[in-house]
Write an enzyme that holds these catalytic residues in place. Structure first.
Site, PDB file in Angstrom:
ATOM      1  N   SER A 294       6.894   2.494  -3.411  1.00 42.17           N
ATOM      2  CA  SER A 294       8.123   2.810  -2.697  1.00 42.17           C
ATOM      3  C   SER A 294       7.877   3.652  -1.445  1.00 42.17           C
ATOM      4  O   SER A 294       7.278   3.182  -0.485  1.00 42.17           O
ATOM      5  CB  SER A 294       9.091   3.494  -3.674  1.00 42.17           C
ATOM      6  OG  SER A 294      10.384   3.586  -3.131  1.00 42.17           O
ATOM      7  N   ASP A 305       0.477  -0.132  10.166  1.00 38.71           N
ATOM      8  CA  ASP A 305       1.097  -0.942  11.220  1.00 38.71           C
ATOM      9  C   ASP A 305       0.873  -0.368  12.612  1.00 38.71           C
ATOM     10  O   ASP A 305       0.744  -1.107  13.592  1.00 38.71           O
ATOM     11  CB  ASP A 305       2.599  -1.093  10.959  1.00 38.71           C
ATOM     12  CG  ASP A 305       2.905  -2.083   9.855  1.00 38.71           C
ATOM     13  OD1 ASP A 305       1.947  -2.683   9.319  1.00 38.71           O
ATOM     14  OD2 ASP A 305       4.092  -2.264   9.516  1.00 38.71           O
ATOM     15  N   LYS A 319       6.566  -2.240  -4.257  1.00 33.29           N
ATOM     16  CA  LYS A 319       8.003  -2.009  -4.434  1.00 33.29           C
ATOM     17  C   LYS A 319       8.631  -1.802  -3.052  1.00 33.29           C
ATOM     18  O   LYS A 319       8.555  -0.728  -2.483  1.00 33.29           O
ATOM     19  CB  LYS A 319       8.276  -0.793  -5.321  1.00 33.29           C
ATOM     20  CG  LYS A 319       9.761  -0.501  -5.521  1.00 33.29           C
ATOM     21  CD  LYS A 319       9.954   0.707  -6.440  1.00 33.29           C
ATOM     22  CE  LYS A 319      11.425   1.009  -6.665  1.00 33.29           C
ATOM     23  NZ  LYS A 319      12.077   1.562  -5.455  1.00 33.29           N
TER      24      LYS A 319
END
Length: 551
Positions: A294, A305, A319
């Site tokens: 999460s 990224d 998740k």
């Protein structure tokens, strides 16, 4: 026999109100189906309540029905009845009124497993291995840990009396403690792994997680850290806002962190870094494991990224869902999945299949055909659909059967207690090393203990024998099976030598915890933790670090 018709009427009324509220939010073409099924549910309960042979508990039956319904959706949409609200608040805030100690069972006894530094249990002399016999005069020897926990918790500044048997003592003692507001830090430890590599352990994403990481990084830099490891292993996640705040420590103000998208379009939102960062250039390694979930995956995904840091460890949990709590009647709540989240590259790391996971709960291998490729800021290819892959994978080490047996039978735990009883102090946690002579003392101590076990190879041979007997091949292969069994038959004495290094490391951590608590366990792991050792290698090789983040 008719029982409790008033409760039945009251339940029907609640269901009717729920029906009216639900249908107001539902498309018209589904109104009839919803109304029909709720009516079936209400009448079914009424008939069972009226005619079932035994009395039924309305709360238990309805809760079971609700949980069964929600389990059809996803594992994170849950009903929270009024009785469980306090536990839920503790989980989301890391705050509660109590004595500040983790309690657990060891060999059937309720013991202090870890007192938190600076809180009542620790300040009043409770140590690891102390057995709790009674709380406020209530015998707890046969009670569960959850029952004991409820007795120990209460309003801050209230008193609680414990009857305790100190480890090594023959007599019991009574201890009076004053409960305090216990706040468990999101960052239980930060320090220097080497002279210039800082380490931050982030275990939760409750209130102030971002501030704690920020403060830790500032102090580590003041102590000479020019590189840093952010450890998210085993972190189950928490508040999305704190995932944004933690990310913001390392990326520029205004950077996109995460986007949420769900059925209710008005709730769709893009979250950006709102504050000035601490450091956007310091070389960074982020540790992940199969239990990093999460909010942990948001932070890891953001760092990957933006090519802001190198991810080391194992694939994360997978998740990519966001939950919100919705109030229900009678002080209960619904924790419901409202959206999926997307990292800056546009990927959602939610595992495609909820039902097929590894034994540890993490997502299994996702077929390449089901993955979609995305690009990082530097043009590196990353994928969606089932957790975040590390840039540098580290194979998980599985414990040998003998080590598992020593842990499960609490023998490492028990020996560490005895060691602490006989040794008033030890070297600092980072430097503590159990000598060969001391290990031999441990081996000698084990000679009177029961810790038998079965290896996986022995289990496989047993299964092979059963299959061979069923299929009537056993007589033909019996000599080969017996020869194999003789060859792989475990020997405890030999295994204590063969797996000495891993047993010794775990025993050292247990012993260190008696003197330096949770922080000691972490520091003791620095010289043998494969993920940390790999992180240090990456951070100390600038060329490799740069290459890992390049296109």
């Amino acid at each position: 026999m008719k029982v409790n018709s008033k409760k039945t009427v009251r339940l029907s009324l609640v269901l009717s109100i729920f029906l009216i509220a639900l249908t107001a939010l539902t498309p018209g073409d589904r109104y009839f189906e919803i109304q029909k099924n709720l009516d079936i549910f209400a009448t079914l309960y009424k008939e069972v309540n009226t005619y079932y042979v035994d009395d039924i508990n309305p709360n238990k039956v309805i809760k079971t029905g609700i949980n069964a319904m929600l389990s059809e959706l996803d594992p994170y949409t849950n009903y929270i009845p009024e009785d469980d609200i306090e536990d839920y608040r503790t989980m989301t805030t890391n705050q509660y009124g109590g004595i500040g100690a983790l309690i657990g069972k060891r060999n059937g006894k309720n013991m202090v497993i870890m007192p938190y530094d600076g809180f009542p249990a620790h300040e009043n002399g409770l140590i690891i291995g102390d057995e709790i016999l009674a709380v406020d005069g209530i015998d707890v020897t046969e009670k569960s840990i959850s029952e004991i926990s409820k007795l120990l918790k209460g309003q801050a500044n209230t008193k609680v009396n414990l009857t305790v048997k100190k480890f090594g003592a023959k007599e019991t003692s009574d201890i009076e403690l004053k409960r305090e507001k216990i706040t468990i830090d999101n960052v239980p430890y930060y320090g220097l792994v080497t002279n210039d590599i800082g380490y931050i352990k982030l275990s939760d994403f409750t209130t102030d997680a971002g501030k704690e990481v920020k403060d830790a990084l500032v102090e580590l830099k003041s102590k000479g850290a020019t590189k840093v490891i952010l450890d998210l292993r085993g972190n189950p996640g928490g508040l999305l806002s704190e995932a944004v705040n933690v990310s913001n420590v390392f990326i520029p103000k205004g950077s996109e962190v995460v986007t949420t998208k769900g059925k209710v379009k008005d709730w769709n939102k893009t979250y950006k870094a709102l504050n000035n960062p601490v450091d956007t250039d310091i070389p960074l390694v982020v540790l992940t494991s199969s239990r990093s979930a999460s909010a942990s995956e948001i932070v890891a995904g953001v760092m990957q990224d933006y090519d802001r840091g190198v991810l080391v460890g194992q694939k994360s949990f997978g998740k990519g869902l966001v939950q919100a709590t919705r109030p229900l009647s009678y002080n209960s709540q619904l924790k419901v999945t409202t959206a999926k989240y997307y990292t800056p590259s546009g990927r959602c790391i939610q595992a495609i299949d909820y039902s097929h996971r590894n034994p540890d709960g993490s997502v299994g291998k996702v077929p390449d055909s089901l993955k979609v490729a995305f690009q990082t800021k530097n043009g590196r290819t990353v994928y969606d659909g089932g957790g975040i892959d590390p840039d540098v994978g580290v194979q998980q080490n599985f414990l040998a059967p003998i080590t598992v047996s020593l842990v499960n039978k609490s023998l490492l735990f028990e020996y560490a207690n005895e060691y602490h009883l006989n040794n008033k102090q030890i070297t600092p946690a980072k430097d503590f090393d159990l000598s060969d002579a001391e290990y031999e003392k441990f081996v000698s101590w084990l000679s009177t203990k029961d810790f038998d076990y079965t290896t996986k190879v022995e289990e496989t041979l047993d299964k092979l024998k059963d299959i061979a007997m069923k299929e009537k091949y056993y007589d033909e292969i019996e000599p080969q099976i017996n020869a194999l069994r003789k060859q792989v038959m475990h020997n405890k004495e030999l295994d204590l030598r063969k797996f000495k290094s891993e047993i010794k490391f775990m025993l050292e951590e247990e012993i260190v915890s008696r003197y330096y608590l949770q922080k000691g366990i972490i520091e003791s792991s620095f010289d043998h933790d494969p993920d940390i050792l790999q992180s240090v290698k990456v951070l100390n090789d600038q060329a490799r670090y740069n290459k890992l983040l390049a296109n």
